[in-house]
Design a protein around this motif. Structure first.
Motif, PDB file in Angstrom:
ATOM      1  N   LEU A 173       0.816  -1.211   0.000  1.00 42.13           N
ATOM      2  CA  LEU A 173       0.000   0.000   0.000  1.00 42.13           C
ATOM      3  C   LEU A 173       0.849   1.261   0.000  1.00 42.13           C
ATOM      4  O   LEU A 173       1.893   1.323   0.651  1.00 42.13           O
ATOM      5  CB  LEU A 173      -0.900   0.039   1.235  1.00 42.13           C
ATOM      6  N   SER A 174       0.388   2.265  -0.712  1.00 40.29           N
ATOM      7  CA  SER A 174       1.015   3.581  -0.625  1.00 40.29           C
ATOM      8  C   SER A 174       0.630   4.194   0.719  1.00 40.29           C
ATOM      9  O   SER A 174      -0.291   3.715   1.401  1.00 40.29           O
ATOM     10  CB  SER A 174       0.524   4.480  -1.757  1.00 40.29           C
ATOM     11  N   LYS A 194      -5.899   6.000   4.426  1.00 42.50           N
ATOM     12  CA  LYS A 194      -7.348   5.964   4.188  1.00 42.50           C
ATOM     13  C   LYS A 194      -7.969   4.750   4.887  1.00 42.50           C
ATOM     14  O   LYS A 194      -9.017   4.859   5.533  1.00 42.50           O
ATOM     15  CB  LYS A 194      -7.627   5.919   2.687  1.00 42.50           C
ATOM     16  N   GLN A 195      -7.321   3.586   4.762  1.00 42.45           N
ATOM     17  CA  GLN A 195      -7.826   2.389   5.437  1.00 42.45           C
ATOM     18  C   GLN A 195      -7.806   2.572   6.958  1.00 42.45           C
ATOM     19  O   GLN A 195      -8.743   2.169   7.656  1.00 42.45           O
ATOM     20  CB  GLN A 195      -7.003   1.161   5.046  1.00 42.45           C
ATOM     21  N   GLU A 206      -0.917   6.993   1.221  1.00 40.10           N
ATOM     22  CA  GLU A 206      -2.291   7.510   1.142  1.00 40.10           C
ATOM     23  C   GLU A 206      -3.321   6.392   1.269  1.00 40.10           C
ATOM     24  O   GLU A 206      -4.344   6.558   1.951  1.00 40.10           O
ATOM     25  CB  GLU A 206      -2.497   8.267  -0.171  1.00 40.10           C
ATOM     26  N   GLU A 207      -3.057   5.250   0.635  1.00 38.52           N
ATOM     27  CA  GLU A 207      -3.989   4.121   0.719  1.00 38.52           C
ATOM     28  C   GLU A 207      -4.055   3.570   2.140  1.00 38.52           C
ATOM     29  O   GLU A 207      -5.138   3.290   2.663  1.00 38.52           O
ATOM     30  CB  GLU A 207      -3.562   3.012  -0.242  1.00 38.52           C
ATOM     31  N   ALA A 208      -2.889   3.422   2.765  1.00 42.13           N
ATOM     32  CA  ALA A 208      -2.839   2.906   4.129  1.00 42.13           C
ATOM     33  C   ALA A 208      -3.524   3.857   5.101  1.00 42.13           C
ATOM     34  O   ALA A 208      -4.283   3.424   5.982  1.00 42.13           O
ATOM     35  CB  ALA A 208      -1.389   2.662   4.546  1.00 42.13           C
ATOM     36  N   CYS A 254       2.601   3.165   7.799  1.00 44.10           N
ATOM     37  CA  CYS A 254       2.625   4.612   7.535  1.00 44.10           C
ATOM     38  C   CYS A 254       3.850   5.248   8.179  1.00 44.10           C
ATOM     39  O   CYS A 254       4.512   6.099   7.566  1.00 44.10           O
ATOM     40  CB  CYS A 254       1.352   5.279   8.053  1.00 44.10           C
TER      41      CYS A 254
END
Length: 84
Positions: free
Chosen positions: A11-12, A18-19, A14-16, A51
């Motif tokens: 995961l990037s 968001k989750q 931003e993706e991490a 992150c």
């Protein structure tokens, strides 16, 4: 490495993030069964660590690319002093 850890490692930031925000929001609502909330907490902790790793890596890169006003490298400088 577990399947969940492999899933997170790809995961990037931003993706991490968001989750992680989704998990926090759902846990704060309090409508999650205990077992599921434990699973969500564990995933959230793994996402937080991921992150943190990505942020530290980005910080190290920023320290390496500090440039002077003329565009020449000044050497490395801690990120905190660049912000002050």
């Amino acid at each position: 490495m577990s399947d969940a850890a492999k899933d997170i490692s790809g995961l990037s930031f931003e993706e991490a993030l968001k989750q992680l925000e989704t998990i926090v929001r759902e846990l704060e609502q309090g409508n999650v069964p205990l077992e599921r909330s434990i699973e969500m907490y564990e995933r959230g902790d793994a996402l937080r660590k991921h992150c943190d790793t990505l942020l530290k890596s980005a910080e190290a890169k920023v320290e390496k690319i500090q440039l002077g006003q003329n565009g020449e490298a000044r050497g490395t400088e801690p990120l905190e002093s660049a912000e002050n």
